[in-house]
Enzyme design. Structure first.
Site, PDB file in Angstrom:
ATOM      1  N   THR A  90       0.814  -1.217   0.000  1.00 38.70           N
ATOM      2  CA  THR A  90       0.000   0.000   0.000  1.00 38.70           C
ATOM      3  C   THR A  90       0.844   1.262   0.000  1.00 38.70           C
ATOM      4  O   THR A  90       0.477   2.269  -0.618  1.00 38.70           O
ATOM      5  CB  THR A  90      -0.944  -0.006   1.220  1.00 38.70           C
ATOM      6  OG1 THR A  90      -1.814  -1.144   1.129  1.00 38.70           O
ATOM      7  CG2 THR A  90      -1.789   1.263   1.267  1.00 38.70           C
ATOM      8  N   SER A 150       1.024  -7.622  -1.645  1.00 39.49           N
ATOM      9  CA  SER A 150       1.664  -8.654  -0.820  1.00 39.49           C
ATOM     10  C   SER A 150       0.905  -9.972  -0.820  1.00 39.49           C
ATOM     11  O   SER A 150       1.462 -11.003  -0.427  1.00 39.49           O
ATOM     12  CB  SER A 150       1.861  -8.163   0.621  1.00 39.49           C
ATOM     13  OG  SER A 150       0.651  -8.146   1.347  1.00 39.49           O
ATOM     14  N   THR A 172       0.986  -5.135   3.920  1.00 37.66           N
ATOM     15  CA  THR A 172       0.684  -5.621   5.270  1.00 37.66           C
ATOM     16  C   THR A 172       0.094  -7.026   5.300  1.00 37.66           C
ATOM     17  O   THR A 172       0.251  -7.738   6.289  1.00 37.66           O
ATOM     18  CB  THR A 172      -0.281  -4.667   5.996  1.00 37.66           C
ATOM     19  OG1 THR A 172      -1.509  -4.583   5.266  1.00 37.66           O
ATOM     20  CG2 THR A 172       0.326  -3.283   6.138  1.00 37.66           C
ATOM     21  N   ASP A 173      -0.595  -7.450   4.239  1.00 36.37           N
ATOM     22  CA  ASP A 173      -1.356  -8.696   4.321  1.00 36.37           C
ATOM     23  C   ASP A 173      -0.494  -9.916   4.607  1.00 36.37           C
ATOM     24  O   ASP A 173      -0.915 -10.820   5.334  1.00 36.37           O
ATOM     25  CB  ASP A 173      -2.172  -8.913   3.044  1.00 36.37           C
ATOM     26  CG  ASP A 173      -3.373  -7.989   2.964  1.00 36.37           C
ATOM     27  OD1 ASP A 173      -3.736  -7.384   3.990  1.00 36.37           O
ATOM     28  OD2 ASP A 173      -3.956  -7.858   1.868  1.00 36.37           O
TER      29      ASP A 173
END
Length: 343
Positions: A30, A70, A101-102
């Protein structure tokens, strides 16, 4: 191993030679996205322009390794990242990885196992809002990560919203809050406020540096639920494609042992050569000797995972399968605490 086709872009900002040297590896996420819906952009090529204070913290070089959401990151990408750090370990004081972040917690755990006893900080960070957005958290997270990469932190960690959590204990705890990561059962290894407070729980280097970048993706994670039928998974075992099973059990390690009898399924899996690692769906630690139903799991050949979280359990299983050919060595590795992962 098939390597991702994207060429590595290198951008060096010349600063004072007395400053710590930090290598920023961009993988996507992101922080560098734009548009609606968000998609990977070329923003990462201008990180130091967008966040000029980074050059006051370190002598920075940026390399674009990937530019991916990700959710598309996996074992082959972990190997590339680990190899890039290994090849550069003598040239830099610390490393920052910009990551979505995932799956950031999976990558952090994987790098902890691949770069054992590296002795230098490897700090993963990202953002919940893009760098170019209003109220973005990207600027703070990136500056915090770079500063941490100049400190004496001999671990892999995730820096987000003013805390640094151990890579093998991290889990994504919130999809929307700026405090996106936590390490249940383990205090952060650093807190960033007016000052940076490093924890006394930092793990010292415990041996010689060991570089093992290989991961075997033939691993599945199964959450036990009421009424789960083992016959749903029998074809997977029979196919021979599965080599490792992470079993998220109830409480301290119980699963149904009457009807349906999941322990019999585990016994058949172990007998077929599949390693079975048991973790808890709750907070706390597994104890396969406490209850009859958990004892039956141990008797079936399952391995207790202690306080392992799902992300570290999956990546450690992949790492064990790829790097230890003898079953006794593989099981011993899974039962040991090599990077603070068992809590």
């Amino acid at each position: 191993m098939q390597m991702p086709p994207m060429p590595i872009m290198r951008m060096r900002k010349m600063t004072r030679f007395s400053m710590p040297r930090v290598l920023i590896l961009h993988t996507g996420g992101t922080l560098g996205m734009s548009g609606s819906p968000l998609y990977p952009d070329a923003y990462a090529t201008r990180l130091t322009e967008a966040v000029p204070e980074l050059e006051a913290l370190a002598d920075i070089e940026t390399r674009i390794i990937f530019n991916l959401d990700s959710s598309d990151m996996g074992p082959e990408h972990w190997a590339v990242l680990a190899s890039e750090i290994d090849a550069s370990r003598d040239d830099f004081d610390g490393f920052v990885i910009v990551h979505g972040t995932d799956t950031m917690a999976y990558s952090a755990a994987a790098l902890s196992f691949a770069l054992m006893n590296l002795g230098k900080p490897v700090i993963l960070t990202g953002a919940q809002r893009p760098l170019g957005a209003l109220r973005t958290d990207a600027r703070r997270n990136l500056a915090d990560a770079v500063e941490l990469a100049t400190r004496q932190i001999p671990e892999v960690g995730i820096c987000f919203d003013g805390i640094l959590v151990r890579g093998t204990r991290a889990t994504k705890s919130h999809a929307n809050d700026y405090r996106a990561f936590d390490s249940p059962g383990t205090e952060p290894i650093a807190r960033l406020g007016v000052d940076i407070e490093l924890s006394e729980g930092l793990r010292p280097v415990a041996g010689a540096y060991t570089f093992r970048p290989a991961f075997d993706p033939a691993v599945m994670m199964m959450h036990v639920t009421p009424g789960l039928r083992p016959e749903l998974f029998e074809p997977v075992i029979a196919s021979g494609a599965l080599r490792g099973l992470v079993l998220a059990a109830y409480g301290m390690g119980t699963i149904p042992a009457r009807e349906p009898d999941m322990t019999a399924f585990v016994r058949r899996a172990v007998a077929s050569g599949v390693e079975v690692l048991v973790i808890t769906q709750a907070a706390g630690r597994i104890d396969l000797g406490l209850y009859e139903n958990s004892r039956r799991l141990a008797d079936a050949g399952a391995i207790g995972g202690g306080g392992l979280h799902g992300e570290a359990a999956v990546t450690k299983m992949m790492h064990a399968l790829a790097n230890f050919e003898a079953r006794e060595e593989r099981r011993a590795y899974l039962q040991s605490d090599v990077a603070g992962e068992r809590g």
